[in-house]
Design a protein around this motif. Sequence first.
Motif, PDB file in Angstrom:
ATOM      1  N   LEU A 319       0.830  -1.208   0.000  1.00 33.99           N
ATOM      2  CA  LEU A 319       0.000   0.000   0.000  1.00 33.99           C
ATOM      3  C   LEU A 319       0.864   1.258   0.000  1.00 33.99           C
ATOM      4  N   THR A 320       2.014   1.201   0.670  1.00 32.94           N
ATOM      5  CA  THR A 320       2.942   2.333   0.614  1.00 32.94           C
ATOM      6  C   THR A 320       3.434   2.560  -0.812  1.00 32.94           C
ATOM      7  N   ALA A 321       3.774   1.462  -1.506  1.00 37.41           N
ATOM      8  CA  ALA A 321       4.191   1.580  -2.905  1.00 37.41           C
ATOM      9  C   ALA A 321       3.064   2.127  -3.774  1.00 37.41           C
ATOM     10  N   LEU A 322       1.816   1.711  -3.498  1.00 35.40           N
ATOM     11  CA  LEU A 322       0.679   2.198  -4.272  1.00 35.40           C
ATOM     12  C   LEU A 322       0.464   3.694  -4.055  1.00 35.40           C
ATOM     13  N   ALA A 323       0.565   4.140  -2.789  1.00 32.85           N
ATOM     14  CA  ALA A 323       0.414   5.570  -2.505  1.00 32.85           C
ATOM     15  C   ALA A 323       1.532   6.382  -3.153  1.00 32.85           C
ATOM     16  N   ALA A 324       2.762   5.852  -3.096  1.00 28.21           N
ATOM     17  CA  ALA A 324       3.883   6.549  -3.735  1.00 28.21           C
ATOM     18  C   ALA A 324       3.695   6.618  -5.246  1.00 28.21           C
ATOM     19  N   THR A 325       3.132   5.571  -5.831  1.00 26.52           N
ATOM     20  CA  THR A 325       2.893   5.564  -7.274  1.00 26.52           C
ATOM     21  C   THR A 325       1.916   6.656  -7.676  1.00 26.52           C
ATOM     22  N   ILE A 326       0.823   6.768  -6.935  1.00 27.95           N
ATOM     23  CA  ILE A 326      -0.177   7.795  -7.266  1.00 27.95           C
ATOM     24  C   ILE A 326       0.441   9.182  -7.167  1.00 27.95           C
ATOM     25  N   ALA A 327       1.248   9.421  -6.129  1.00 28.27           N
ATOM     26  CA  ALA A 327       1.892  10.726  -5.975  1.00 28.27           C
ATOM     27  C   ALA A 327       2.863  10.999  -7.126  1.00 28.27           C
ATOM     28  N   VAL A 328       3.649   9.992  -7.503  1.00 29.54           N
ATOM     29  CA  VAL A 328       4.620  10.166  -8.590  1.00 29.54           C
ATOM     30  C   VAL A 328       3.910  10.454  -9.907  1.00 29.54           C
ATOM     31  N   VAL A 329       2.820   9.736 -10.191  1.00 33.60           N
ATOM     32  CA  VAL A 329       2.097   9.945 -11.439  1.00 33.60           C
ATOM     33  C   VAL A 329       1.502  11.356 -11.496  1.00 33.60           C
ATOM     34  N   VAL A 330       0.944  11.809 -10.397  1.00 35.27           N
ATOM     35  CA  VAL A 330       0.346  13.153 -10.369  1.00 35.27           C
ATOM     36  C   VAL A 330       1.420  14.212 -10.610  1.00 35.27           C
ATOM     37  N   VAL A 331       2.535  14.122  -9.902  1.00 33.93           N
ATOM     38  CA  VAL A 331       3.613  15.098 -10.078  1.00 33.93           C
ATOM     39  C   VAL A 331       4.191  15.017 -11.485  1.00 33.93           C
ATOM     40  N   TYR A 332       4.334  13.809 -12.010  1.00 38.11           N
ATOM     41  CA  TYR A 332       4.893  13.626 -13.352  1.00 38.11           C
ATOM     42  C   TYR A 332       4.018  14.307 -14.405  1.00 38.11           C
ATOM     43  N   LEU A 333       2.713  14.058 -14.337  1.00 39.72           N
ATOM     44  CA  LEU A 333       1.815  14.625 -15.337  1.00 39.72           C
ATOM     45  C   LEU A 333       1.710  16.141 -15.210  1.00 39.72           C
ATOM     46  N   ILE A 334       1.920  16.676 -14.021  1.00 38.41           N
ATOM     47  CA  ILE A 334       1.880  18.130 -13.837  1.00 38.41           C
ATOM     48  C   ILE A 334       3.145  18.779 -14.386  1.00 38.41           C
ATOM     49  N   HIS A 335       4.307  18.175 -14.161  1.00 40.08           N
ATOM     50  CA  HIS A 335       5.581  18.798 -14.519  1.00 40.08           C
ATOM     51  C   HIS A 335       6.005  18.523 -15.953  1.00 40.08           C
ATOM     52  N   ILE A 336       5.679  17.345 -16.486  1.00 35.63           N
ATOM     53  CA  ILE A 336       6.181  16.986 -17.811  1.00 35.63           C
ATOM     54  C   ILE A 336       5.559  17.914 -18.864  1.00 35.63           C
ATOM     55  N   GLY A 337       6.391  18.462 -19.709  1.00 39.94           N
ATOM     56  CA  GLY A 337       5.922  19.332 -20.780  1.00 39.94           C
ATOM     57  C   GLY A 337       5.803  20.785 -20.397  1.00 39.94           C
ATOM     58  N   ARG A 338       6.022  21.142 -19.125  1.00 34.46           N
ATOM     59  CA  ARG A 338       5.929  22.554 -18.723  1.00 34.46           C
ATOM     60  C   ARG A 338       7.163  23.338 -19.157  1.00 34.46           C
ATOM     61  N   SER A 339       8.297  22.766 -18.884  1.00 38.03           N
ATOM     62  CA  SER A 339       9.573  23.355 -19.292  1.00 38.03           C
ATOM     63  C   SER A 339      10.603  22.248 -19.341  1.00 38.03           C
ATOM     64  N   LYS A 340      11.770  22.566 -19.908  1.00 40.62           N
ATOM     65  CA  LYS A 340      12.796  21.541 -20.020  1.00 40.62           C
ATOM     66  C   LYS A 340      13.299  21.110 -18.647  1.00 40.62           C
TER      67      LYS A 340
END
Length: 610
Positions: A319-340
Amino acid sequence: MLEGLGSPASPRTAASTSVVGSSGPAACPPPSPSAPRSPESPVPRRGGVRASVPQKLAETLSSQYGLIVFVAGLLLLLAWAVHAAGVGKSDLLCFLTALMLLQLLWMLWYVGRSSAHRRLFRLKDTHAGAGWLRGSITLFAFITIILGGLKIGYFIGFSECLSATEGVFPVTHAVHTLLQVYFLWGHAKDIIQSFKTLERFGVIHSVFTNLLLWANGVLNESKHQLNEHKERLITLGFGNITTVLDDHTPQCNCTPPTLCTAISHGIYYLYPFNIEYQILASTMLYVLWKNIGRKVDSHQHQKMQFKSDGVTVGAVLGLTALAATIAVVVVYLIHIGRSKTKSESALIMFYLYAITLLMLMGAAGLAGIRIYRIEEKSLDESKNPARKLDSDLLVGTASGSWLISWGSILAILCAKDHPRYTWYNLPYSILVMVEKYIQNLFIIESIHREPEKLSEDIRTLRVVTVCSGKPLASSCLKSGGVAGDVAPRGRDLPPAAKGNVCMREGCGKEEEKQEESSWGGSPSPVRLPRFLQGNAKRKVLRNIAAFLFLCNISLWIPPAFGCRPEYDNGLEEIVFGFEPWIIVVNLAMPFSIFYRMHAAASLFEVYCNI
């Protein structure tokens, strides 16, 4: 098969009866091959061999029919994807709708015929169509119906410039989904013994219809991901790569525009569940096809039981890995493509997260394999279409991510310039291959192991050996090891064995050696450590299975919802070229995504069987 009360005993039964009933020292020798056959002895029939020939022919013809339908559908999908002249989306949807309607007619005929003969005894494959599998496909089917509702809303919004087939298709698909789930709940375990030739064509048609619907969903979702990738690729500094969008947006306005935009985005977020539903349905139908005309033995599959006690460590870590995954995906989708800079930091964050998780999963898999290696346990080698399909799918779908990983490794080694985040990609790509290799070994060995109760009975028989009322070797039940498992079963032992079981502790070494020599002289197997014996061993294996189950769910989420560093890394596209690498990723990524979900399903079954 049970014999009638008045039927004569078979030769084997009669022979065994004469041996048990005789009190003489010698038994009658077997008849010589040249002896004349008695009139009552069974004669080998050639009719059974001749009868199997048409069935084998029907199996071959039906599989070829299914492949022809599948190839035709794939060519239509390809023609629509590359904007071939004269092939539009309406042509593709008409073909898929016709396939679904034909499957609906067959399922209605099969369900009606089964209902009319419901009082007849039907053979069942107890390994196929497990309850948790049918529950999973029901959940995915429910989300698929929601997806169909969104598509109907999308059609209503753009009805001025869309063909009628785009409105008929989601309605037909929703009806098809409802009836198919009902069919799988009631008939996934069937072993069809009548109308076998007709049923083979009906079931194989259903298999490839679902595979084409799966391919259609994969293509639509891949087009959407590719468009998003092209839009943000320029932010990483790769300006020499084309960013022409493959746009299929209708050329008219939708009212209200805000609602239409929300519906359009919601459709692509639900596609991963639809994709999993279609592939699960096709695998269950394939097992049904393989079971047609199959002869089953009397051995019944042990019913799986879900027990949640003693798996706190594995569940918490998972469950810790699952929670970390959701956080990583959210941050990734927010940051990717904003700037280099933000895109590079998002890639590094994802690689660090994935490297850590893959290392933990590999260590857990190795621990489970090590326990199996030092434990004495027999393997179940009986024919089982469902289990064989599970093993084949694990190895086959893992090859998708192995292809991408090898491409990334070659790109890193051959590239002239290496951005900082690419060096995190190298250990990540290696660990993806190693972890899946280890996990496949653990799962395949787990699903081939005999149930725990059967193994204990076999070990009990090895301890208790009786011949003519005199033990060949003293059977010593020690405290710990076998003793704890066998001692309470004394009342279930045969009467001749009860008097010969030595319940004393500390029997001599001489008796132990004598017992070993009576079983072929093989040395005693390496025993598990004391802290891994009995229930402790089961708890450790359950924790491993629970942890790997949740981790596979965690690793299914990122690529299914748009977190794909294989797209955003950019280095592979420079080395191999944009179009070749995109083709490789679009072909391999669906198999990689399906692998995680299928591995999670297999690990759940492993957990319930431990």
